[in-house]
Design a protein around this motif. Structure first.
Motif, PDB file in Angstrom:
ATOM      1  N   MET A 143      35.244 126.218  20.790  1.00  0.00           N
ATOM      2  CA  MET A 143      35.813 124.888  20.747  1.00  0.00           C
ATOM      3  C   MET A 143      35.401 124.118  22.006  1.00  0.00           C
ATOM      4  SD  MET A 143      39.739 123.946  19.956  1.00  0.00           S
ATOM      5  CE  MET A 143      39.646 125.094  18.569  1.00  0.00           C
ATOM      6  N   ALA A 144      34.784 122.946  21.837  1.00  0.00           N
ATOM      7  CA  ALA A 144      34.237 122.184  22.961  1.00  0.00           C
ATOM      8  C   ALA A 144      35.337 121.661  23.879  1.00  0.00           C
ATOM      9  CB  ALA A 144      33.402 121.024  22.432  1.00  0.00           C
ATOM     10  N   THR A 145      35.021 121.593  25.196  1.00  0.00           N
ATOM     11  CA  THR A 145      35.939 121.051  26.197  1.00  0.00           C
ATOM     12  C   THR A 145      35.312 119.835  26.856  1.00  0.00           C
ATOM     13  OG1 THR A 145      35.013 122.393  27.979  1.00  0.00           O
ATOM     14  CG2 THR A 145      36.783 123.397  26.647  1.00  0.00           C
ATOM     15  N   ILE A 146      36.084 119.140  27.679  1.00  0.00           N
ATOM     16  CA  ILE A 146      35.554 117.996  28.412  1.00  0.00           C
ATOM     17  C   ILE A 146      34.396 118.423  29.309  1.00  0.00           C
ATOM     18  CG2 ILE A 146      36.101 116.360  30.264  1.00  0.00           C
ATOM     19  CD1 ILE A 146      38.759 115.883  29.032  1.00  0.00           C
ATOM     20  N   LYS A 147      34.533 119.618  29.890  1.00  0.00           N
ATOM     21  CA  LYS A 147      33.463 120.129  30.740  1.00  0.00           C
ATOM     22  C   LYS A 147      32.174 120.326  29.945  1.00  0.00           C
ATOM     23  CE  LYS A 147      32.407 123.838  34.027  1.00  0.00           C
ATOM     24  NZ  LYS A 147      32.911 125.081  34.671  1.00  0.00           N
ATOM     25  N   ASP A 148      32.288 120.824  28.708  1.00  0.00           N
ATOM     26  CA  ASP A 148      31.110 121.011  27.849  1.00  0.00           C
ATOM     27  C   ASP A 148      30.436 119.666  27.572  1.00  0.00           C
ATOM     28  OD1 ASP A 148      31.581 123.748  27.649  1.00  0.00           O
ATOM     29  OD2 ASP A 148      32.879 123.499  25.890  1.00  0.00           O
ATOM     30  N   ILE A 149      31.254 118.659  27.317  1.00  0.00           N
ATOM     31  CA  ILE A 149      30.717 117.317  27.053  1.00  0.00           C
ATOM     32  C   ILE A 149      29.992 116.799  28.285  1.00  0.00           C
ATOM     33  CG2 ILE A 149      31.289 114.942  26.415  1.00  0.00           C
ATOM     34  CD1 ILE A 149      31.719 116.977  24.183  1.00  0.00           C
ATOM     35  N   ALA A 150      30.600 116.982  29.443  1.00  0.00           N
ATOM     36  CA  ALA A 150      29.990 116.509  30.698  1.00  0.00           C
ATOM     37  C   ALA A 150      28.653 117.194  30.940  1.00  0.00           C
ATOM     38  CB  ALA A 150      30.949 116.768  31.858  1.00  0.00           C
ATOM     39  N   ASN A 151      28.589 118.491  30.713  1.00  0.00           N
ATOM     40  CA  ASN A 151      27.338 119.227  30.915  1.00  0.00           C
ATOM     41  C   ASN A 151      26.268 118.774  29.939  1.00  0.00           C
ATOM     42  OD1 ASN A 151      28.403 120.749  33.004  1.00  0.00           O
ATOM     43  ND2 ASN A 151      29.071 122.425  31.656  1.00  0.00           N
ATOM     44  N   ALA A 152      26.652 118.586  28.676  1.00  0.00           N
ATOM     45  CA  ALA A 152      25.685 118.180  27.651  1.00  0.00           C
ATOM     46  C   ALA A 152      25.125 116.785  27.922  1.00  0.00           C
ATOM     47  CB  ALA A 152      26.335 118.231  26.276  1.00  0.00           C
TER      48      ALA A 152
END
Length: 334
Positions: free
Chosen positions: A1-10
């Protein structure tokens, strides 16, 4: 499940920028916003319901997913949840699953997106794994279903015992020429009730005959159609075991259309003990399904979970039906 951190990295941006875009606060350059929104869509990110509710002061919002609005069963379920929501000053939002896995998923996701911090979920077609995964996003209690991975979040009825009880009562009245009208929905309720019927028949030295079973839509029309099929096939019977009260009442109506007296010629038993059972003619013998009480327990439990009580009040999680004897079953004369 994606997190805000995942979005920032992507998107190769800061977590702060992602937060501003998701919460629509502060200014972000148009190109940066576009990159972030693209990553949100690609990763399927959805903000955590708990955090969103707390930030928006909606910590006492309660969602309810039911199969549909039709039928007394779901009216009683919704009534139970609504009564608790009113007493506990919770805002209630309702969505329907329409008896399909895809629609059930959309209904749950909609309520999460509407910032419901907790949910009571009636789901029959989503897998256990999907429901367990969804329950990590917000407190959820599953009603009319048992999921082994989260047993303390399930309020359920033992439908197999229900099938046993129906059959045992009919057989105790001397009936041996039985027919069965089951639901054509491949869900635990119909599967378990049929399993209970087979268990009790075997216990009393009788065989379950598939030719004496019809699978129909679990409503009045289904019950009527089933009787028409039995009579068209020339099957003789002295008792009908029906999936629910609606099917039973449809069956009684059809029998009467054919000039068959209920219960003098044929006895009929239902399941649920909804209002129609009390007002049908004859009044329907049935099994009581305490769905309103179960719904109240489900709503109280999930609201307690939201409040993160260390010692949540112990609730009764599993139920068994009870026999309600009225007028539609008498001793066999055949």
């Amino acid at each position: 499940m994606a997190t805000i951190k995942d979005i920032a990295n992507a998107a190769n941006v800061s977590i702060a920028s992602v937060s501003r875009v998701i919460n629509n606060t502060g200014s972000v350059a148009p190109k940066t916003r576009e990159k972030i929104l693209k990553s949100v869509a690609e990763l399927g990110y959805r903000p955590n319901a708990n955090a969103r509710a707390l930030k928006s002061n909606q910590a006492n919002s309660l969602g309810l997913v039911i199969a549909d609005w039709h039928g007394a069963f779901f009216s009683c379920l919704a009534k139970g949840v609504e009564s608790v929501a009113r007493k506990r000053d919770a805002t209630l939002l309702v969505s329907t699953g329409a008896w399909q896995a895809e629609t059930e998923l959309k209904a749950i996701e909609l309520l999460l997106e509407q910032r419901c911090q907790s949910l009571v979920v009636h789901s029959k077609f989503l897998s256990d794994d999907v429901l367990v995964d969804l329950s990590k996003e917000a407190p959820m209690v599953f009603i009319n279903r048992f999921i082994p991975q989260v047993p303390q979040q399930c309020i359920w009825l033992d439908n197999k015992i229900g099938g046993v009880m129906m059959t045992r009562y009919i057989l105790s009245k001397g009936h041996r020429n039985l027919v069965f009208i089951n639901s054509n929905q491949h869900i635990e309720d119909s599967i378990d009730r049929e399993a209970g019927i087979k268990t009790e028949l075997a216990k009393q030295g009788l065989t379950f005959d598939p030719e004496r079973t019809v699978y129909v839509n679990p409503n009045y029309d289904g019950g009527e159609a089933a009787i028409q099929q039995f009579i068209a096939k020339g099957i003789e019977f002295s008792a009908v075991i029906a999936y629910n009260d609606a099917v039973a009442c449809g069956a009684m109506s059809s029998l009467q259309d054919f000039g068959v007296d209920v219960p003098k010629d044929v006895s009929v038993i239902g399941f649920d003990d909804t209002d129609i059972a009390k007002y049908s003619r004859p009044k329907l013998t049935t099994l009581n399904y305490p769905i309103t009480e179960m719904a109240e327990v489900a709503a109280n439990l999930v609201l307690d979970m939201v409040q993160a009580k260390e010692n949540i009040k112990p609730y009764n999680l599993s139920y068994v039906p009870s026999l309600t004897i009225r007028q539609s079953v008498i001793g066999s004369s055949k």
